[in-house]
Scaffold this motif. Structure first.
Motif, mmCIF file in Angstrom:
data_model
loop_
_atom_site.group_PDB
_atom_site.id
_atom_site.type_symbol
_atom_site.label_atom_id
_atom_site.label_comp_id
_atom_site.label_asym_id
_atom_site.label_seq_id
_atom_site.Cartn_x
_atom_site.Cartn_y
_atom_site.Cartn_z
ATOM 1 N N GLU A 220 0.832 -1.209 0.000
ATOM 2 C CA GLU A 220 0.000 0.000 0.000
ATOM 3 C C GLU A 220 0.861 1.251 0.000
ATOM 4 O OE1 GLU A 220 -2.753 -0.079 3.221
ATOM 5 O OE2 GLU A 220 -3.776 -1.868 2.485
ATOM 6 N N ARG A 221 1.949 1.189 0.735
ATOM 7 C CA ARG A 221 2.856 2.346 0.796
ATOM 8 C C ARG A 221 3.511 2.569 -0.566
ATOM 9 N NH1 ARG A 221 7.985 4.108 1.921
ATOM 10 N NH2 ARG A 221 8.153 5.817 3.389
ATOM 11 N N GLU A 222 3.944 1.513 -1.201
ATOM 12 C CA GLU A 222 4.573 1.647 -2.520
ATOM 13 C C GLU A 222 3.574 2.160 -3.553
ATOM 14 O OE1 GLU A 222 8.021 -1.804 -2.271
ATOM 15 O OE2 GLU A 222 5.965 -2.389 -2.797
ATOM 16 N N ILE A 223 2.314 1.742 -3.440
ATOM 17 C CA ILE A 223 1.287 2.231 -4.364
ATOM 18 C C ILE A 223 1.048 3.716 -4.129
ATOM 19 C CG2 ILE A 223 -1.184 2.083 -4.912
ATOM 20 C CD1 ILE A 223 -0.950 -0.951 -4.537
ATOM 21 N N SER A 224 1.020 4.122 -2.852
ATOM 22 C CA SER A 224 0.839 5.550 -2.541
ATOM 23 C C SER A 224 1.991 6.372 -3.094
ATOM 24 C CB SER A 224 0.740 5.751 -1.029
ATOM 25 O OG SER A 224 -0.385 5.095 -0.514
ATOM 26 N N LEU A 225 3.214 5.871 -2.906
ATOM 27 C CA LEU A 225 4.379 6.588 -3.446
ATOM 28 C C LEU A 225 4.318 6.635 -4.975
ATOM 29 C CD1 LEU A 225 7.202 5.224 -1.110
ATOM 30 C CD2 LEU A 225 6.241 7.536 -1.140
ATOM 31 N N TRP A 226 3.839 5.564 -5.609
ATOM 32 C CA TRP A 226 3.694 5.524 -7.069
ATOM 33 C C TRP A 226 2.749 6.634 -7.526
ATOM 34 C CZ3 TRP A 226 5.576 2.112 -10.887
ATOM 35 C CH2 TRP A 226 4.977 2.246 -12.152
ATOM 36 N N MET A 227 1.638 6.814 -6.797
ATOM 37 C CA MET A 227 0.630 7.796 -7.187
ATOM 38 C C MET A 227 1.161 9.222 -7.086
ATOM 39 S SD MET A 227 -1.734 5.882 -8.164
ATOM 40 C CE MET A 227 -3.026 7.038 -8.501
ATOM 41 N N VAL A 228 2.117 9.466 -6.198
ATOM 42 C CA VAL A 228 2.684 10.816 -6.094
ATOM 43 C C VAL A 228 3.926 10.966 -6.960
ATOM 44 C CG1 VAL A 228 1.750 11.284 -3.805
ATOM 45 C CG2 VAL A 228 4.017 10.282 -4.008
ATOM 46 N N GLY A 229 4.280 9.942 -7.701
ATOM 47 C CA GLY A 229 5.370 10.054 -8.664
ATOM 48 C C GLY A 229 6.704 9.504 -8.205
ATOM 49 N N GLU A 230 6.751 8.887 -7.072
ATOM 50 C CA GLU A 230 8.005 8.324 -6.575
ATOM 51 C C GLU A 230 8.004 6.822 -6.837
ATOM 52 O OE1 GLU A 230 8.822 9.355 -2.532
ATOM 53 O OE2 GLU A 230 8.214 11.430 -2.823
ATOM 54 N N ARG A 231 8.805 6.405 -7.800
ATOM 55 C CA ARG A 231 8.869 4.982 -8.145
ATOM 56 C C ARG A 231 10.288 4.612 -8.555
ATOM 57 N NH1 ARG A 231 5.129 7.000 -13.003
ATOM 58 N NH2 ARG A 231 3.719 7.431 -11.341
#
Length: 164
Positions: free
Chosen positions: A7-18
């Motif tokens: 969930e944390r990685e998905i949240s970071l993905w949504m804000v552009g951090e991947r």
């Protein structure tokens, strides 16, 4: 990457951090790709609704619309607005002070009333004869130190002997 995105990685993905590994995993994993696509579609729908709502709410009449001249300058502080803010802050600061003064006055009044009551109780308790018996006390003399009696009639009360 063998596990699905957290969930944390998905949240970071949504804000552009991947990371590159996460990008590769999303391209290869249909579940993570579908989850991200669903979230992006929901956010896009929400964004569109908010913009549509705000366009309907902010219809400014032409004579009130900002002009080209007013857009280039920063907004001036309005003295009346600052005066009202200062008055409100002063009022908010004065209310607790006023209440504190009222509480102290109330406590002082209660202390005076308590002291008066204690004085009254002390006066009643320290009476030699209770008030209902005062008429009887006036009839009988309780003064043992008087020397009105003749010496031969005075007796020692401890041994019942006459005092010479």
């Amino acid at each position: 990457m063998s596990q699905h995105l957290s969930e944390r990685e998905i949240s970071l993905w949504m804000v552009g951090e991947r990371t590159p590994q996460q990008e590769q995993h999303v391209r290869e994993c249909p579940e993570c790709g579908a989850e991200l696509a669903r979230l992006e579609a929901s956010l896009a729908l929400f964004r569109g609704s908010v913009r549509h709502w705000s366009d309907r709410q902010v219809r400014v009449p032409g004579h009130l619309a900002p002009t080209r001249r007013s857009r280039g300058y920063p907004a001036r502080p309005r003295p009346l607005r600052w005066a009202l803010v200062a008055a409100a802050l002063l009022l908010l600061a004065a209310i607790p002070i006023y209440r504190n003064v009222q509480d102290r006055q109330r406590q002082a009044e209660m202390a005076r009333a308590d002291a008066l009551l204690l004085e009254q109780v002390d006066a009643e308790v320290s009476r030699a004869v209770p008030r209902p018996m005062e008429p009887l006390a006036k009839l009988v003399s309780w003064d043992f130190s008087s020397t009105d009696e003749p010496v031969e009639n005075r007796r020692d009360t401890t041994e019942n002997k006459e005092i010479p």
